[in-house]
Structures are given as structure tokens and as C-alpha cells.
Design an enzyme around this catalytic site. Structure first.
Site, PDB file in Angstrom:
ATOM      1  N   CYS A  79       0.873  -1.168   0.000  1.00 50.54           N
ATOM      2  CA  CYS A  79       0.000   0.000   0.000  1.00 50.54           C
ATOM      3  C   CYS A  79       0.913   1.221   0.000  1.00 50.54           C
ATOM      4  CB  CYS A  79      -1.004  -0.015   1.157  1.00 50.54           C
ATOM      5  SG  CYS A  79      -0.332   0.267   2.795  1.00 50.54           S
ATOM      6  N   ARG A 130      -3.703  -0.446   5.155  1.00 50.75           N
ATOM      7  CA  ARG A 130      -4.232  -1.540   4.340  1.00 50.75           C
ATOM      8  C   ARG A 130      -3.316  -2.746   4.251  1.00 50.75           C
ATOM      9  NH1 ARG A 130      -5.214   2.109  -0.804  1.00 50.75           N
ATOM     10  NH2 ARG A 130      -3.306   3.017   0.067  1.00 50.75           N
ATOM     11  N   ASP A 160      -7.784   4.205   0.319  1.00 52.77           N
ATOM     12  CA  ASP A 160      -6.928   4.470   1.468  1.00 52.77           C
ATOM     13  C   ASP A 160      -7.746   5.093   2.609  1.00 52.77           C
ATOM     14  OD1 ASP A 160      -4.852   4.990   3.208  1.00 52.77           O
ATOM     15  OD2 ASP A 160      -3.664   6.131   1.769  1.00 52.77           O
TER      16      ASP A 160
END
Length: 145
Positions: free
Chosen positions: A9, A15, A118
Site C-alpha cells: 500500500c 491496508r 486508502d
């Protein structure tokens, strides 16, 4: 068979640590032997997982307490048999960094054609949404590794 999986990520605090832990847990539960690591393309190096991400993970019995963010590098790209990113730009960054990754880089949400937004600095609902998308994607990959 993929034995070494790298999950990417941006900051490696929301994440990808969540996906790393979830993929590792699900693989282990199914008796699959895989090594899973995570990194960020703009990592907040040595930071722990985001507090809200840790809270959401805890609701699903996932412990991110030991996580420390790391920056994506050539050693990691060469280590991995499979590299899974949250968004297309993670894959582009990886392929630019190491052209040998072409062919082994995919979206985590490849099978459902989904990117994982995100949740950094967003409310808990955004972190839960990221968890839901990640959990579904992990189940789809588990069936294929």
C-alpha cells in the site's frame, strides 16, 4: 503455488498490514504454507499500524500490535513470488522500481476488479470498508494459492 507473498500500500500502516495479517491467518487456517510480508511505496518507516486500523482489526480478532512499516525495495520485490497492491499506482510504482516484477504484480482485488481505498486519516467507517474489501479479496486469493 505461491510461497512468498508481498502486499503493498502507500504508507504500510493501514491496508497492507491488515491484508498481510489476514492472508497469513487464512492461509494458516487452511494448512497452506506461505510467507507473507508487507511494505509501502511511501512507507512511514518503523511506524506501527494506524490506531483506527488496529481497532478495526481487533474487532475481527486480528492483532497488528507487532507491525512495523517498511519501504518497498528491490530485496522485497525479488523475494516475492506474488506481489499484491491495493491500487493500480502501487503496481505501476513496483514495476518501475523493478521491471522483473511484471507478471507477478496484481491488485489485491484482482478477481473482483476492486481497488482498496486508502482509509488513512479517515473515520472508522472508512477503515471498516477497507477491511471488508480486503477480507473478500483475501478469500479470493486463498482459493488460488
Amino acid at each position: 503455488m505461491f510461497e512468498k507473498i508481498l502486499i503493498l500500500c502507500t504508507g504500510n500502516i493501514c491496508r497492507s498490514p491488515l491484508a498481510e495479517a489476514l492472508l497469513r491467518d487464512r492461509a494458516q487456517a487452511q494448512g497452506k504454507k506461505v510467507l507473507v510480508r508487507s511494505a509501502g511505496i511511501g512507507a512511514l518507516v518503523d511506524h506501527s499500524a494506524d490506531q483506527t486500523t488496529q481497532q478495526v482489526a481487533g474487532l475481527h480478532q486480528i492483532d497488528l500490535g507487532g507491525h512495523r512499516a517498511q519501504q518497498l525495495n528491490l530485496e522485497l520485490t525479488r523475494w516475492a513470488d506474488l506481489i499484491l497492491g491495493m491500487e493500480k499506482h502501487h503496481l505501476d510504482y513496483t514495476n518501475d522500481l523493478d521491471p522483473t516484477t511484471r507478471g507477478k504484480t496484481f491488485l489485491l482485488g484482482h478477481w473482483s476488479k476492486a481497488e482498496v481505498p486508502d482509509p488513512y486519516r479517515e473515520p472508522q467507517e472508512a477503515h471498516q470498508l477497507a477491511y471488508d474489501i480486503i477480507a473478500e479479496a483475501v478469500e479470493q486469493w486463498i482459493a488460488r494459492i
